[in-house]
Design a protein around this motif. Structure first.
Motif, PDB file in Angstrom:
ATOM      1  N   GLU A 275     -23.386 -18.296  13.953  1.00 44.21           N
ATOM      2  CA  GLU A 275     -22.403 -17.684  13.051  1.00 44.21           C
ATOM      3  C   GLU A 275     -22.817 -16.302  12.551  1.00 44.21           C
ATOM      4  OE1 GLU A 275     -22.784 -19.557   8.718  1.00 44.21           O
ATOM      5  OE2 GLU A 275     -22.482 -21.086  10.254  1.00 44.21           O
ATOM      6  N   LYS A 276     -24.102 -15.955  12.657  1.00 43.32           N
ATOM      7  CA  LYS A 276     -24.573 -14.623  12.257  1.00 43.32           C
ATOM      8  C   LYS A 276     -24.561 -13.624  13.423  1.00 43.32           C
ATOM      9  CE  LYS A 276     -25.519 -15.456   7.935  1.00 43.32           C
ATOM     10  NZ  LYS A 276     -24.865 -14.812   6.833  1.00 43.32           N
ATOM     11  N   ASP A 277     -24.125 -14.064  14.614  1.00 41.46           N
ATOM     12  CA  ASP A 277     -23.951 -13.126  15.715  1.00 41.46           C
ATOM     13  C   ASP A 277     -22.921 -12.087  15.292  1.00 41.46           C
ATOM     14  OD1 ASP A 277     -25.761 -14.509  17.285  1.00 41.46           O
ATOM     15  OD2 ASP A 277     -24.239 -15.458  18.549  1.00 41.46           O
ATOM     16  N   ARG A 278     -22.992 -10.934  15.901  1.00 39.55           N
ATOM     17  CA  ARG A 278     -22.122  -9.827  15.512  1.00 39.55           C
ATOM     18  C   ARG A 278     -20.908  -9.721  16.428  1.00 39.55           C
ATOM     19  NH1 ARG A 278     -23.470  -7.871  10.671  1.00 39.55           N
ATOM     20  NH2 ARG A 278     -23.366  -5.719  11.239  1.00 39.55           N
ATOM     21  N   ARG A 279     -19.843  -9.231  15.841  1.00 41.86           N
ATOM     22  CA  ARG A 279     -18.610  -8.927  16.554  1.00 41.86           C
ATOM     23  C   ARG A 279     -18.098  -7.590  16.049  1.00 41.86           C
ATOM     24  NH1 ARG A 279     -14.144 -12.944  14.000  1.00 41.86           N
ATOM     25  NH2 ARG A 279     -14.297 -13.654  16.075  1.00 41.86           N
ATOM     26  N   GLY A 280     -17.161  -7.024  16.760  1.00 40.39           N
ATOM     27  CA  GLY A 280     -16.619  -5.737  16.357  1.00 40.39           C
ATOM     28  C   GLY A 280     -15.444  -5.861  15.409  1.00 40.39           C
ATOM     29  N   ILE A 281     -15.214  -4.771  14.688  1.00 38.37           N
ATOM     30  CA  ILE A 281     -14.034  -4.645  13.836  1.00 38.37           C
ATOM     31  C   ILE A 281     -13.413  -3.279  14.105  1.00 38.37           C
ATOM     32  CG2 ILE A 281     -14.965  -6.199  12.078  1.00 38.37           C
ATOM     33  CD1 ILE A 281     -15.492  -3.739  10.311  1.00 38.37           C
ATOM     34  N   ILE A 282     -12.199  -3.099  13.617  1.00 40.49           N
ATOM     35  CA  ILE A 282     -11.469  -1.848  13.819  1.00 40.49           C
ATOM     36  C   ILE A 282     -11.357  -1.111  12.496  1.00 40.49           C
ATOM     37  CG2 ILE A 282      -9.256  -0.813  14.492  1.00 40.49           C
ATOM     38  CD1 ILE A 282     -10.492  -2.192  16.850  1.00 40.49           C
ATOM     39  N   LYS A 283     -11.646   0.194  12.530  1.00 40.28           N
ATOM     40  CA  LYS A 283     -11.454   1.060  11.366  1.00 40.28           C
ATOM     41  C   LYS A 283     -10.261   1.977  11.634  1.00 40.28           C
ATOM     42  CE  LYS A 283     -13.639   4.467   8.367  1.00 40.28           C
ATOM     43  NZ  LYS A 283     -14.830   5.296   8.132  1.00 40.28           N
ATOM     44  N   VAL A 284      -9.315   1.975  10.719  1.00 43.04           N
ATOM     45  CA  VAL A 284      -8.171   2.871  10.789  1.00 43.04           C
ATOM     46  C   VAL A 284      -8.321   3.835   9.616  1.00 43.04           C
ATOM     47  CG1 VAL A 284      -5.655   3.049  10.830  1.00 43.04           C
ATOM     48  CG2 VAL A 284      -6.765   0.999  11.761  1.00 43.04           C
ATOM     49  N   GLU A 285      -8.792   5.051   9.907  1.00 42.80           N
ATOM     50  CA  GLU A 285      -9.107   6.005   8.845  1.00 42.80           C
ATOM     51  C   GLU A 285      -7.873   6.671   8.238  1.00 42.80           C
ATOM     52  OE1 GLU A 285     -11.825   8.563  10.986  1.00 42.80           O
ATOM     53  OE2 GLU A 285     -13.464   7.781   9.759  1.00 42.80           O
ATOM     54  N   SER A 286      -7.018   7.110   9.079  1.00 40.41           N
ATOM     55  CA  SER A 286      -5.839   7.842   8.628  1.00 40.41           C
ATOM     56  C   SER A 286      -4.620   7.138   9.200  1.00 40.41           C
ATOM     57  CB  SER A 286      -5.916   9.288   9.125  1.00 40.41           C
ATOM     58  OG  SER A 286      -4.756   9.983   8.782  1.00 40.41           O
ATOM     59  N   TRP A 287      -3.715   6.758   8.330  1.00 39.55           N
ATOM     60  CA  TRP A 287      -2.568   6.015   8.819  1.00 39.55           C
ATOM     61  C   TRP A 287      -1.341   6.283   7.949  1.00 39.55           C
ATOM     62  CZ3 TRP A 287      -0.697   2.336   5.379  1.00 39.55           C
ATOM     63  CH2 TRP A 287      -1.563   1.997   4.334  1.00 39.55           C
TER      64      TRP A 287
ATOM     65  N   PHE B 237       0.831  -1.206   0.000  1.00 44.78           N
ATOM     66  CA  PHE B 237       0.000   0.000   0.000  1.00 44.78           C
ATOM     67  C   PHE B 237       0.866   1.257   0.000  1.00 44.78           C
ATOM     68  CE2 PHE B 237      -3.096  -3.139   0.993  1.00 44.78           C
ATOM     69  CZ  PHE B 237      -4.237  -2.680   0.379  1.00 44.78           C
ATOM     70  N   ILE B 238       1.835   1.322   0.870  1.00 40.26           N
ATOM     71  CA  ILE B 238       2.735   2.487   0.891  1.00 40.26           C
ATOM     72  C   ILE B 238       3.502   2.546  -0.429  1.00 40.26           C
ATOM     73  CG2 ILE B 238       4.722   3.548   2.037  1.00 40.26           C
ATOM     74  CD1 ILE B 238       2.179   3.614   3.736  1.00 40.26           C
ATOM     75  N   ALA B 239       3.990   1.399  -0.895  1.00 35.48           N
ATOM     76  CA  ALA B 239       4.753   1.352  -2.147  1.00 35.48           C
ATOM     77  C   ALA B 239       3.924   1.844  -3.333  1.00 35.48           C
ATOM     78  CB  ALA B 239       5.261  -0.069  -2.398  1.00 35.48           C
ATOM     79  N   ALA B 240       2.605   1.638  -3.289  1.00 41.19           N
ATOM     80  CA  ALA B 240       1.709   2.084  -4.364  1.00 41.19           C
ATOM     81  C   ALA B 240       1.092   3.450  -4.066  1.00 41.19           C
ATOM     82  CB  ALA B 240       0.610   1.051  -4.581  1.00 41.19           C
ATOM     83  N   ASN B 241       1.547   4.095  -2.990  1.00 39.05           N
ATOM     84  CA  ASN B 241       1.007   5.383  -2.557  1.00 39.05           C
ATOM     85  C   ASN B 241      -0.504   5.323  -2.384  1.00 39.05           C
ATOM     86  OD1 ASN B 241       1.340   8.013  -1.672  1.00 39.05           O
ATOM     87  ND2 ASN B 241       0.988   8.871  -3.705  1.00 39.05           N
ATOM     88  N   LEU B 242      -0.959   4.254  -1.777  1.00 39.58           N
ATOM     89  CA  LEU B 242      -2.381   4.006  -1.555  1.00 39.58           C
ATOM     90  C   LEU B 242      -2.620   3.971  -0.051  1.00 39.58           C
ATOM     91  CD1 LEU B 242      -5.039   3.271  -3.034  1.00 39.58           C
ATOM     92  CD2 LEU B 242      -4.335   0.890  -2.914  1.00 39.58           C
ATOM     93  N   HIS B 243      -3.434   4.898   0.449  1.00 37.89           N
ATOM     94  CA  HIS B 243      -3.701   5.004   1.889  1.00 37.89           C
ATOM     95  C   HIS B 243      -5.203   5.002   2.169  1.00 37.89           C
ATOM     96  CE1 HIS B 243       0.400   6.565   1.578  1.00 37.89           C
ATOM     97  NE2 HIS B 243       0.551   6.188   2.826  1.00 37.89           N
ATOM     98  N   PRO B 244      -5.928   3.978   1.742  1.00 40.50           N
ATOM     99  CA  PRO B 244      -7.376   3.968   1.991  1.00 40.50           C
ATOM    100  C   PRO B 244      -7.681   3.668   3.447  1.00 40.50           C
ATOM    101  CG  PRO B 244      -6.711   1.876   1.095  1.00 40.50           C
ATOM    102  CD  PRO B 244      -5.480   2.749   1.093  1.00 40.50           C
ATOM    103  N   PRO B 245      -8.895   3.957   3.888  1.00 40.39           N
ATOM    104  CA  PRO B 245      -9.281   3.510   5.226  1.00 40.39           C
ATOM    105  C   PRO B 245      -9.161   1.983   5.310  1.00 40.39           C
ATOM    106  CG  PRO B 245     -10.864   5.092   4.380  1.00 40.39           C
ATOM    107  CD  PRO B 245      -9.954   4.737   3.240  1.00 40.39           C
ATOM    108  N   LEU B 246      -8.591   1.528   6.410  1.00 41.93           N
ATOM    109  CA  LEU B 246      -8.390   0.100   6.650  1.00 41.93           C
ATOM    110  C   LEU B 246      -9.444  -0.395   7.619  1.00 41.93           C
ATOM    111  CD1 LEU B 246      -4.571   0.153   7.535  1.00 41.93           C
ATOM    112  CD2 LEU B 246      -5.578  -0.228   5.275  1.00 41.93           C
TER     113      LEU B 246
END
Length: 152
Positions: free
Chosen positions: A137-149, A48-57
Motif C-alpha cells: 500500500e506504500k508503493d507509489r503511483r502517479g497523480i495529475i497536476k492541473v496548474e492553470s484551468w 470553485f468557479i462560482a467562488a472565483n477560486l482557481h487553485p492548482p488542482l
C-alpha cells in the motif's frame, strides 16, 4: 504530458502536469468514465468557479488506472498563497465532503498550508489497490497536476 499506464495498470509514479482537456482525452474511455468526469467538471463549476477560486488542482485515484469503473475521482487543491477568504471557502467545501462525494462522485480534500499533505498522500497506492493488484500500500503511483484551468 500524461504517460501511459505502467505494467501495474497505474499512472507511473510522480506528478504529471496536464490540462483538463488532456486528462479527459487520456482517461474518458467509455460512457461510464465520461459521466464520472462530467461530475468532476460540475463540482468545479458549482463550487470553485462560482467562488472565483482557481487553485492548482491535483487529481488522483483509480480513475487514473486500468480499473474499468472507478467509484470516484480524488481531488485536492493547493491553497498555498491564497487569501484567507479563499482558504475558508475551500475548507467550507471540505466540511460537506460526504455530500459532494454522493452528489458529484468527487473525493475532495483541501491541501492547507501547514496541515496534511494530500498531494503526497494521494501518491500512495493505498490498501484497496494494493490488495487488488498484489502490491504494497506504500508503493507509489502517479497523480495529475492541473496548474492553470478554466471551464467554458
Amino acid at each position: 504530458m500524461i504517460p501511459p499506464l505502467d505494467e501495474r495498470g497505474l499512472l507511473p509514479a510522480g506528478i504529471h502536469t496536464a490540462s483538463l482537456e488532456a486528462v479527459a482525452h487520456a482517461f474518458c474511455s467509455g460512457q461510464y468514465r465520461e459521466l464520472l468526469w462530467q461530475d468532476l467538471i460540475r463540482f468545479l463549476r458549482d463550487h470553485f468557479i462560482a467562488a472565483n477560486l482557481h487553485p492548482p488542482l491535483y487529481l488522483a485515484g483509480s480513475f487514473f488506472s486500468d480499473k474499468p469503473n472507478p467509484g470516484d475521482i480524488e481531488l485536492t487543491v493547493d491553497l498555498g498563497g491564497r487569501s484567507q477568504e479563499q482558504m475558508l471557502a475551500a475548507l467550507a467545501l471540505f466540511l460537506e465532503r460526504q455530500r459532494w462525494h454522493n452528489e458529484y462522485r468527487v473525493d475532495y480534500y483541501p491541501n492547507m498550508p501547514g496541515n496534511s499533505d494530500f498531494v503526497a498522500f494521494f501518491q500512495y497506492v493505498g490498501p484497496k489497490t494494493a490488495q487488488t493488484k498484489g502490491l504494497n500500500e506504500k508503493d507509489r503511483r502517479g497523480i495529475i497536476k492541473v496548474e492553470s484551468w478554466t471551464l467554458g
